[in-house]
Motif scaffolding. Sequence first.
Motif, PDB file in Angstrom:
ATOM      1  N   GLN A 168       2.189  -7.312  10.022  1.00 25.99           N
ATOM      2  CA  GLN A 168       3.479  -6.926   9.458  1.00 25.99           C
ATOM      3  C   GLN A 168       4.606  -7.887   9.781  1.00 25.99           C
ATOM      4  O   GLN A 168       5.604  -7.947   9.059  1.00 25.99           O
ATOM      5  N   HIS A 183      -2.935  -4.080   8.855  1.00 26.27           N
ATOM      6  CA  HIS A 183      -1.882  -4.879   8.230  1.00 26.27           C
ATOM      7  C   HIS A 183      -1.189  -5.729   9.290  1.00 26.27           C
ATOM      8  O   HIS A 183      -0.747  -5.188  10.315  1.00 26.27           O
ATOM      9  N   LYS A 211       4.108   7.374   2.737  1.00 23.89           N
ATOM     10  CA  LYS A 211       4.324   6.189   3.564  1.00 23.89           C
ATOM     11  C   LYS A 211       4.016   4.945   2.761  1.00 23.89           C
ATOM     12  O   LYS A 211       3.339   5.007   1.722  1.00 23.89           O
ATOM     13  N   THR A 212       4.493   3.803   3.263  1.00 22.57           N
ATOM     14  CA  THR A 212       4.204   2.516   2.616  1.00 22.57           C
ATOM     15  C   THR A 212       3.850   1.487   3.686  1.00 22.57           C
ATOM     16  O   THR A 212       4.328   1.576   4.823  1.00 22.57           O
ATOM     17  N   GLU A 213       2.994   0.571   3.318  1.00 24.14           N
ATOM     18  CA  GLU A 213       2.658  -0.578   4.176  1.00 24.14           C
ATOM     19  C   GLU A 213       2.704  -1.810   3.296  1.00 24.14           C
ATOM     20  O   GLU A 213       1.886  -1.945   2.372  1.00 24.14           O
ATOM     21  N   ASN A 214       3.618  -2.723   3.574  1.00 22.41           N
ATOM     22  CA  ASN A 214       3.666  -3.930   2.762  1.00 22.41           C
ATOM     23  C   ASN A 214       2.467  -4.838   3.037  1.00 22.41           C
ATOM     24  O   ASN A 214       1.914  -4.839   4.139  1.00 22.41           O
ATOM     25  N   PHE A 271       0.978   5.242   0.107  1.00 23.03           N
ATOM     26  CA  PHE A 271       0.143   6.376   0.483  1.00 23.03           C
ATOM     27  C   PHE A 271       0.704   7.634  -0.160  1.00 23.03           C
ATOM     28  O   PHE A 271       1.895   7.928  -0.024  1.00 23.03           O
ATOM     29  N   ILE A 326       9.397  -3.598   6.348  1.00 24.15           N
ATOM     30  CA  ILE A 326       7.973  -3.947   6.253  1.00 24.15           C
ATOM     31  C   ILE A 326       7.093  -2.735   6.011  1.00 24.15           C
ATOM     32  O   ILE A 326       5.997  -2.840   5.488  1.00 24.15           O
ATOM     33  N   LYS A 327       7.554  -1.554   6.416  1.00 24.38           N
ATOM     34  CA  LYS A 327       6.766  -0.350   6.177  1.00 24.38           C
ATOM     35  C   LYS A 327       7.642   0.877   6.395  1.00 24.38           C
ATOM     36  O   LYS A 327       8.709   0.792   7.026  1.00 24.38           O
ATOM     37  N   THR A 328       7.179   2.011   5.884  1.00 25.37           N
ATOM     38  CA  THR A 328       7.890   3.271   6.086  1.00 25.37           C
ATOM     39  C   THR A 328       6.882   4.361   6.443  1.00 25.37           C
ATOM     40  O   THR A 328       5.728   4.313   6.025  1.00 25.37           O
ATOM     41  N   GLU A 329       7.348   5.320   7.232  1.00 31.45           N
ATOM     42  CA  GLU A 329       6.547   6.516   7.550  1.00 31.45           C
ATOM     43  C   GLU A 329       7.496   7.700   7.403  1.00 31.45           C
ATOM     44  O   GLU A 329       8.470   7.820   8.163  1.00 31.45           O
ATOM     45  N   ASN A 330       7.209   8.576   6.457  1.00 35.04           N
ATOM     46  CA  ASN A 330       8.076   9.743   6.315  1.00 35.04           C
ATOM     47  C   ASN A 330       7.899  10.717   7.474  1.00 35.04           C
ATOM     48  O   ASN A 330       6.836  10.794   8.083  1.00 35.04           O
ATOM     49  N   ASP A 343       0.868  -1.180   0.000  1.00 38.09           N
ATOM     50  CA  ASP A 343       0.000   0.000   0.000  1.00 38.09           C
ATOM     51  C   ASP A 343       0.902   1.226   0.000  1.00 38.09           C
ATOM     52  O   ASP A 343       1.714   1.409   0.921  1.00 38.09           O
TER      53      ASP A 343
END
Lengths: 511, 511
Positions: free
Chosen positions: B156, B154, A492-495, A401, B491-495, A399
Motif C-alpha cells: 500500500q 496488497h 471497504k476498498t483496497e487500492n 469489497f 490508499i484504502k478504506t474500512e467502514n 479492490d
Amino acid sequence: MRKKIKNKDMNIVGQEYKSNQTKTAIKVAVAQGDGIGPEIMDATLKILKAAGANIEPEFIELGEQVYLSGNTAGIHQESWDIINRNKVILKAPITTPQGKGYKSLNVTLRKSLGLFANVRPVSALHPYIQTNFPSMDVVIVRENEEDLYAGIEHQQTQDVVQCLKLITRPGCEKIVRYAFEYAVAYGRKKVTCMVKDNIMKLTDGLFHQVFDEISVEYPGIETETQIIDIGAARLAASPERYDVIVTSNLYGDIVSDIVAEIAGSVGMAGSANIGTNVAMFEAIHGSAPDIGGLNISNPSGLINASIMMLAHLEELEVADNIKNAWLSTIEQGYHTADIYQEGISRKKVSTSEFAEMVISNLGSKPEKLPLSQLSKGAGKINIPAYLRKEKIQVLVGTDIFVNWNGSDPKEIGDKLSSINSFNMKLKMITNRGVKVYPDGMPETYCTDHWRCRFVASNSEVKSGSPVYKPVDYEQVIALLSKLHSEGVEVIKTENLYEFDGQRGFSLGQGE
Amino acid sequence: MRKKIKNKDMNIVGQEYKSNQTKTAIKVAVAQGDGIGPEIMDATLKILKAAGANIEPEFIELGEQVYLSGNTAGIHQESWDIINRNKVILKAPITTPQGKGYKSLNVTLRKSLGLFANVRPVSALHPYIQTNFPSMDVVIVRENEEDLYAGIEHQQTQDVVQCLKLITRPGCEKIVRYAFEYAVAYGRKKVTCMVKDNIMKLTDGLFHQVFDEISVEYPGIETETQIIDIGAARLAASPERYDVIVTSNLYGDIVSDIVAEIAGSVGMAGSANIGTNVAMFEAIHGSAPDIGGLNISNPSGLINASIMMLAHLEELEVADNIKNAWLSTIEQGYHTADIYQEGISRKKVSTSEFAEMVISNLGSKPEKLPLSQLSKGAGKINIPAYLRKEKIQVLVGTDIFVNWNGSDPKEIGDKLSSINSFNMKLKMITNRGVKVYPDGMPETYCTDHWRCRFVASNSEVKSGSPVYKPVDYEQVIALLSKLHSEGVEVIKTENLYEFDGQRGFSLGQGE
C-alpha cells in the motif's frame, strides 16, 4: 494474612544500593510488580548490588494498584517520565485486574516505546531441570510491534470479520538487523528465519527478502529460512539444531513459548524488549498472585532478565559473574520449590535464601553447565536508522469489497460487469480469496463478502501476463459513487498499485 | 533407469478390483500422483481389495505431467468432472515442477471444492517409531479455507504490505461443528479450541464464541480453550493431554506439523480434507521423487488415509480390519527402510512386501498397540447448512488509510482535523495500530501508513463510553473526494459498523 513486601522497604534497598557505587551509576527504572514481583525483584536487586553492578534503581509504580485507582492503562504519567529519562526498565511481572476495560500494560509499553525486538534466550539446565533436549540453547528474536498484533479489526458483514496483518520494511529491517547484530555480539553461529511466504508471498515474502538482503552483510553467520509450520515442528522435535531464530510477531509468540516449555520450566527464562532508545527487561512468567509474599517463588527469570540488562548496558563482566554464580547455584542443588526434585536437588530454599546462595557464589564458575562468556562477545549492537528507498508507485485499480447476501456469483458479476464507470471495468470477483467470477467452480462456498477487482478499461488483463494501465483516484471515487447509486453496498476498498512496474497485489486463487 | 509403475498397470489393478465386488461399489476418484505416489497407491489399493472394501477406483490424472503439459493448475477438466461425480478422492502425493506460474494443486482442490476441514489424527507407535510421547493420540481439526490463507495481499505504501485475515461465522460454525461431530463419531472425549483472542478480539473472538455456542450441544464432550502460543507449547511438551484440537487455518497448519513431527515420523499419518459434498484423503508426506519407483517407500500414510476414507464412507468394519492388520504388521517388525531400526525391527521390507504383510494380517489384532474400534463409534457426521442470523448493521464511520511520508503525527492530524466534510470529523490516527494523534507518545515509530478514523460530527466519542451516530455512505464518498482535492493520498478504506448496536471494530492501542 500473607506478609507482603512493602514498596517502602524496596526503596530502602534502592537507597542503600545507590550509596556504595563509586563511578556514576546508570539509572534504571525499576517496577516491582504484583504477586511474587516484589520478592523476586528484592532478590534480584540484592544480587546486582552484591556483584557491584553499576546501576541505580529508580522505582516506578505500575500494574494492579494503578489499574484499580482508575487508570485503565495501568501506568501513571510520572512513570512514563522516569522511563523516558532513564531509557532502561527492569520490570517484575504485574497483575491485570479481572474485568473489562483494562488495557494490556505490556502491549502499551512495547508499542508506545517502540520496543521492536523481543529477545528470549532459552537453554537447557539438564538434569537440574528435566528436559528431553539437554543441549538446547536457542534465542528467539521476535518482531514486537506489527503483524496481526497491530490489532486492527473490522466486522464488515453479517458473516465476516477481518484483522489486518501489517508487515513493514522498516519493521523487518530492524528486527532482522537486530538478530544478526545479536548473533555477532553474543558469539552465535547461525540465524534461522521463519516465515510462511509460500502462502503470504507479499507480507512474509518481504520479511524473507529483507532477511536475504541483510544476511549478506554477515558472511560469518550461517543462515537458513524455514516455513513456519515445518520450522515450529522441527523446533519442537529437535531444538538443538537451532541457534538464533528471527521471525515476525505471531510466529515468534508461538515459537518463544514452545522453546520455554520444552526446556522444562517457564520459571527460568528472562526476556528483553529492545527499542531504538528504550529497553525493558523482564521474566517470562506471570505474577503468580496465589503465592505472592510467601518468599517461596523462583527469582531466576528476573535474575536472567537483569543479566540481559547488564549485557545491554555493556556491563559484560558483571553480567558473566552473576550468570556463572547463578549457574553454580543451580548445579549445587539449591532449588526453589518449583524446580525442587527429590534425588537431584540438595536443599529446598526460599526466594531470599536462593539470592543469598547466588551472592555467596559470586566469583564461582559452573562445573557442568556451560560457562557464561558474554564478555568475550563482539560488543555493542548497532541498528542504523531506516532509510526509505522510494519506488515509483502507480495506481492501477482498486479492490472494492461488497456486502451482498445472494449466493450466485454470476448474478453480482454480471451486474458489476455492466457498469463501465469512468473507464474502469470489473476484472474478477473472489469470495474468501477464491475466484468465483468469471468461471468459478460450483462447489465454492460463498459468504456475504465479495471482493470485486476493478481495473482501467484499457488494461490487458485476459492473458497470463496482464498489463495494467494507470488509474486516477478520481475514477475510483466516481466508481464508488456509481456503485452506491446502483444499490451496491461497499464495505471497504483496497487500492491496487504497481511499484517500479512490479505488481503490488496478489492474484485471486484460480485467477 | 528406475523402473516406474505405469498407469496402464494401475488401471488393470482398478479393473480387477471392480470385478469381484458383489454389492454396488462406491466409485472413488483415485490420483496415483508422482514420485513414490504410484507404488504406495498400488500397495494401498491391493490392501483395500483384499479386505473387500466396497469401492471402485476411477483413475484421474493430476500433478507433474499435467503441469508440464502446460496446464498451470495441474488438473484437467475431465478430472474435475470425475471428482464432482464421485465426491470422494484418494490422492497420492504429487510433484509441482520447479519454476514460477504453477499453482498449488492442493490449495486449488481445497478451495474450489469447499474442503473446509483438514483432519489429521496422529498417534504414537512407540517403540516401533521412537517418540518422547508413547501415549499421544491427537486429532487436529483445522479450518481449511479462510484465515490469512485467503491470500489477499496488497502493498500500500513504500513501507507497508498487508494481508487480510478473514474469519467468517459460517467457516467457524462448520469447523467447530465438524470437530464435535468427529469426537462423537469416533468416541473421543475432549475438544480443545486454540485461538489468540486476547489480541484478536473480533476475529479469534468469533471463533471462540462459536466454539462456546456449539459446545453446549455436546454435553458429553469435555471442552477447553487455550491461547495458541500456550497451547502449541503445551502440545509440544505434553501431547498426551490433548484429544481433539480445533483451530483456524494458520494455527492448525503449525500444530498439525508439530504433532506429526513429535510422534516420530511424518511417513505414517494420513489426513482427510472434508467438504460439504466432496472429501479428499491423502498421506501427509510429499512425493519423494528421489526414491520414486524403487519400491522402497512406506505406504503407511496413504494406507491410513484410505482407512479414514472407509470410515467416511461408513465402511467401518473394513476400516477396522485394515487398521488392525496394519498395526499388527508394525508390531511384528516388518518395516520399510524409513522406519527400520536395528534391534527393534524384524525385517526390512519393500513397499509391495509391506502391503503383502498387511494383507496376510487381515483378521489379526495388534497385541500391544491400541486396537482400532471405529465400528463402535456413533456413526455419521452431520453438518447442517449455515443459517445466517441477520443483525441490524449500521454504518457509523470509516477508517481512511493515508500514504504520507512525513513523520510528525501532529502535522497530518491537525490538517485532517480541520476538515469537517459533510458532518464527519477525525476521531484519531494510528500508525501500525498505535494511537499517535491526538496525544501520542513521542517514542512511537511511524511508518508512511496512517489509519485515520472519521466518525459522524455529532458522535460523542471523547468519553470512555463513546456513542456513535449513523453515517450515510454518501458522506464517506464526499469525504474521500474532499481529501483527494486537498492532496491527501487515500490508499484504502474500512467502514465502521455497529451490529445490533454493538461496536464491530477494534479501538486503537492507546485510544
